[in-house]
Write an enzyme that holds these catalytic residues in place. Structure first.
Site, short mmCIF file in Angstrom:
data_model
loop_
_atom_site.label_atom_id
_atom_site.label_comp_id
_atom_site.label_asym_id
_atom_site.label_seq_id
_atom_site.Cartn_x
_atom_site.Cartn_y
_atom_site.Cartn_z
N VAL A 89 1.06 -1.16 -0.08
CA VAL A 89 -0.21 0.03 0.15
C VAL A 89 0.75 1.23 -0.13
CG1 VAL A 89 -1.75 1.08 1.05
CG2 VAL A 89 -1.94 -1.17 1.51
N GLY A 90 1.96 1.23 0.90
CA GLY A 90 2.76 2.49 1.19
C GLY A 90 3.59 2.66 -0.12
N GLY A 168 -8.92 6.20 5.88
CA GLY A 168 -9.15 5.77 4.69
C GLY A 168 -9.50 4.31 4.74
N ARG A 169 -9.12 3.38 3.85
CA ARG A 169 -9.68 2.08 3.94
C ARG A 169 -9.45 1.31 5.15
NH1 ARG A 169 -8.00 2.63 -1.50
NH2 ARG A 169 -9.62 2.48 -2.79
N ARG A 193 -12.63 16.25 6.02
CA ARG A 193 -13.76 15.40 6.37
C ARG A 193 -14.13 14.28 5.34
NH1 ARG A 193 -20.03 16.42 7.97
NH2 ARG A 193 -20.42 14.22 8.15
N ARG A 250 2.66 4.50 9.27
CA ARG A 250 3.84 4.36 9.15
C ARG A 250 4.57 4.97 10.19
NH1 ARG A 250 3.68 1.08 5.86
NH2 ARG A 250 4.01 1.09 3.79
N ASP A 274 3.32 -1.36 14.95
CA ASP A 274 3.77 -2.46 14.22
C ASP A 274 4.56 -1.83 12.90
OD1 ASP A 274 3.46 -5.00 12.83
OD2 ASP A 274 2.47 -4.08 11.36
N HIS A 298 6.05 -5.41 11.75
CA HIS A 298 5.66 -4.89 10.48
C HIS A 298 4.79 -6.11 9.72
CE1 HIS A 298 5.95 -1.73 6.84
NE2 HIS A 298 4.57 -2.25 6.93
N ILE A 299 3.96 -6.54 10.60
CA ILE A 299 3.26 -7.97 9.80
C ILE A 299 1.59 -7.78 10.16
CG2 ILE A 299 4.86 -9.72 10.69
CD1 ILE A 299 3.33 -9.99 13.33
#
Ligand SMILES: O=CC(=O)O
Length: 331
Positions: A89-90, A168-169, A193, A250, A274, A298-299
């Site tokens: 994603v990042g 976001g998602r 918003r 992040r 994470d 980071h899992i």
């Protein structure tokens, strides 16, 4: 032998994959007749090796967050390179300015790991709220004595105010899930918003209000100039002393020195990260000795379901770009 089952064949196109990834994504590429080469290891590819390999000429580069796609890499790949697709994603690791300057199209996988990451965030909230790690360690260290009414008391989510930074998602997924815990309020802060906030009963508030009112704050935003170090000494001072901070966004959104001090000085209660800066966090990093902090490696998106889907999305992005179309995850 693989053959193209549908649509335009991309025979003759060459894609380099920088890591061992699920076969699901590789089959998508092979089915189009694409020649796939890869660094078939779970370990990071040495940057000098990637530079060397790219000189062989590839139309597409399928990478992960661990590869910095910078000027050097782009120069090594040369003008044949048309697509950079990250299985993440990042996309902080992609130098988008340089990529676009060369008319290369870049794409990410922004949709398919949101459920996975939001489930994980809920896990971190519950682990911290109910002091699961401390309980587990006490059993391991043989410190489990007769039942004590006042031992390892945590807190419940029912009736609490939960905050989300970045609706976001992933933030939306966290909101959907946390609502099942009969919380009292769900607040969120974002750059603007979000039109869908009512779908999860989330109230758009200022950052200061979020800090002051929330019992648990989950960070699920990107790292940008605006979010860098957003959680710093001043922010921690505005939070409840009983507050818990969760970060699945992040690492750079949190100033780690300030977090360490805030936890050690009881300015806030506890935190679970994470994501860290750097990622991975060196094993001798001072953050490891901070009290009431757990760090996971980071899992949050590490499930078979998410990884298979991410590999397929990255491959489909690649196919779209090499076919001259806009990929779903165009950056
Ligand atoms: O952090 C993981 C990702 O960006 O997919």
């Amino acid at each position: 032998m693989f053959r193209c089952l549908c649509g335009q064949s991309l025979t003759g196109k060459r894609v380099y994959i920088t890591r061992r990834i699920p076969m699901a994504g590789i089959y998508v590429l092979l089915n189009k007749g694409i020649t796939v080469k890869s660094w078939a290891s779970d370990e990071i590819m040495p940057p000098e090796k990637l530079l060397e390999v790219l000189k062989d000429g590839f139309d597409g580069l399928l990478c992960t967050i661990a590869e910095n796609v910078n000027t050097e890499i782009l120069n090594a790949a040369g003008s044949q390179l048309k697509a950079v697709c990250t299985m993440s994603v990042g996309y902080e690791h992609l130098n988008l300015e340089e990529i676009k300057k060369r008319n290369i199209v870049a794409a990410n996988c922004s949709t398919v790991s949101s459920d996975c990451v939001s489930e994980f965030a809920l896990g971190l909230i519950l682990i911290m709220a109910r002091r699961l790690i401390e309980g587990y360690e006490a059993v391991k260290k043989k410190e489990w004595g007769p039942w004590k009414p006042m031992w390892l008391l945590g807190f419940e989510l029912i009736g609490k105010t939960i905050g989300i930074v970045g609706l976001g998602r992933i933030g939306f997924g966290i909101a959907e899930r946390v609502n099942a815990f009969k919380i009292s309020k769900l607040l969120y802060f974002d750059v603007r918003r979000c039109s869908y906030d009512k779908d999860v009963n989330a109230e758009f508030v200022t950052f200061d209000r979020l800090l002051a009112d929330c019992d648990v704050i989950c960070i699920s935003c990107n790292l940008t100039n605006e979010t860098k170090d957003m959680f710093n000494k001043a922010a921690f001072a505005k939070m409840k002393r009983t507050a818990c901070l969760i970060n699945v966004g992040r690492g750079g959104v949190v100033n780690q020195d300030d977090l360490s001090k805030a936890l050690n000085d009881d300015v806030i209660k506890c935190a679970a990260l994470d994501v860290t800066e750097p990622d991975p966090l060196p094993s001798d990093h001072p953050l490891h000795s901070t009290k009431n902090l757990i760090i996971t490696p980071h899992i949050a998106s590490s499930t078979w379901e998410a990884r298979n889907a991410m590999s397929e999305v990255a491959a489909n992005n690649m196919i779209a770009i090499l076919s001259g179309k806009d990929p779903a995850g165009k950056l």
